[in-house]
Scaffold this active site. Structure first.
Site, mmCIF file in Angstrom:
data_model
loop_
_atom_site.group_PDB
_atom_site.id
_atom_site.type_symbol
_atom_site.label_atom_id
_atom_site.label_comp_id
_atom_site.label_asym_id
_atom_site.label_seq_id
_atom_site.Cartn_x
_atom_site.Cartn_y
_atom_site.Cartn_z
ATOM 1 N N LYS A 80 0.860 -1.185 0.000
ATOM 2 C CA LYS A 80 0.000 0.000 0.000
ATOM 3 C C LYS A 80 0.895 1.234 0.000
ATOM 4 C CE LYS A 80 -4.554 0.714 0.230
ATOM 5 N NZ LYS A 80 -5.592 -0.052 -0.492
ATOM 6 N N GLY A 184 -20.233 6.641 4.597
ATOM 7 C CA GLY A 184 -19.288 6.808 3.504
ATOM 8 C C GLY A 184 -19.963 6.550 2.166
ATOM 9 N N GLY A 186 -19.156 7.311 -1.007
ATOM 10 C CA GLY A 186 -18.229 7.664 -2.069
ATOM 11 C C GLY A 186 -18.430 6.764 -3.270
ATOM 12 N N VAL A 188 -17.568 3.711 -3.841
ATOM 13 C CA VAL A 188 -18.032 2.362 -3.508
ATOM 14 C C VAL A 188 -19.355 2.403 -2.757
ATOM 15 C CG1 VAL A 188 -17.525 0.252 -2.224
ATOM 16 C CG2 VAL A 188 -15.710 1.398 -3.502
#
Length: 348
Positions: A80, A184, A186, A188
């Site tokens: 990552k 969230g 966003g 996704v």
């Protein structure tokens, strides 16, 4: 505190830091394990409070990618990267090109892709200086539509499939009979809301970016609630789809949902949270199992798979979760611990 003494270091193979004063790039790449293949993982750009917060995030995310790839049966390891800064005001093409040079310096140990704050076009800029990129050569998505390299559609579909399996396992209900709170909304989270809406679920949403909530309300009839209240609503399912630590010591005893099933990485503040969820009979779908759709999609795009092969692999998320749930029940152990053990058997 040295990197080696960091509580989340966990035997990482490689942690590299890079700063470029001209472009303003301050970045960290972490490669956790490459036993199964090169460490693949997205690049996140976020305005971290300090470098320690960025280091903690990249170490936890990198480790999660190792477990995610293993549980998805992919020939990949975990890695990552993070860029410290505001992606809305500080990101430039030159910065992205410098990030590409940084990735190239690891000589293939790490393969970069998009993540929060980083778009496919940003990765294309990085690719001017490194061949070690993923998610930029889209063919067709799992549903047969054109792919642009963005793994969000596949991630959302995988989470939807996994959430449906979790609801069936714990509540013995169809999605048309349940309520879901998504934090969230966003790329996704919005797609997950659409899948759930089409399946008949009642949806509640929260996001620090209010315009996205309004879109979800208009399109899917979602009820908007505050970010502070979303995790403690009296709903069937809580779906964390924002940043990590969504399940923590502050809200663990206030959660009313019987299923936790979302797209966010590192949802548990610490491992003991998984034990507490198990004791309270809240079914937790381990994050790196249910949100593996993105890495699955990137792998299949790279080898130019047909849509039906991608969709079949994505739907195996439900089978993997079912295995975790059954072993958790039979052994009376947290799902988070069972998933860790299964993953470690594969990549060790």
């Amino acid at each position: 505190m040295s990197v080696f003494e960091h509580p989340d270091f966990d035997q990482h193979e490689h942690v590299a830091f890079h700063q470029d004063p001209i472009s303003g790039l301050s970045a960290i790449i972490a490669v956790h394990n490459t036993n199964l293949g090169p460490g693949l993982g997205g690049c996140r750009m976020f305005n971290y409070a300090d470098s320690q917060a960025a280091l903690t995030d990249v170490l936890r995310l990198s480790k999660g990618m190792t477990y995610k790839a293993a549980m998805a049966s992919l020939p990949l390891g975990g890695g990552k990267s993070v860029i410290i800064g505001d992606h809305r005001s500080q990101k430039t093409p030159h910065m992205m090109e410098q990030m590409g040079r940084f990735v190239e310096s690891l000589d293939g140990q790490y393969v970069i892709a998009e993540d929060s704050g980083i778009s496919v076009s940003n990765v294309i800029d990085m690719a001017k200086h490194t061949k070690h990129v993923g998610g930029v050569g889209g063919n067709l998505q799992f549903d047969g539509s054109p792919a642009d390299g963005n793994p969000a559609p596949a991630t959302a579909y995988g989470v939807f499939v996994g959430l449906r399996e979790a609801v069936k396992y714990r509540l013995n209900k169809g999605l048309g009979e349940v309520s879901v709170a998504i934090t969230g909304i966003g790329s996704v989270g919005m797609r997950l809301a659409e899948h759930l809406y089409n399946a008949g679920a009642k949806i509640f949403v929260a996001d620090v970016f209010e315009p996205n909530c309004k879109i979800a309300k208009e399109r899917f009839g979602a009820t908007i609630v505050s970010v502070e209240d979303i995790s403690t609503l009296d709903v069937d399912v809580f779906a964390p789809c924002a940043l990590g630590n969504a399940i923590n010591q502050t809200n663990i005893n206030l959660i009313k949902a019987k299923v936790i099933s979302g797209a966010a990485n590192n949802q548990l503040q610490h491992p003991e949270i998984g034990t507490e969820l198990h004791a309270r009979e809240i079914l937790y779908a381990p994050d790196y199992v249910i949100n593996a759709g993105g890495i699955i999609d990137i792998h299949h795009q790279k080898i130019a798979s047909k849509p039906e092969a991608i969709k079949t692999h994505l739907e195996k998320v439900a089978q993997t979760l079912n295995t975790v749930f059954e072993r958790s029940e039979s052994q009376d152990l947290p799902t988070s611990l069972i998933a860790d053990r299964l993953a470690e058997e594969r990549f060790s």
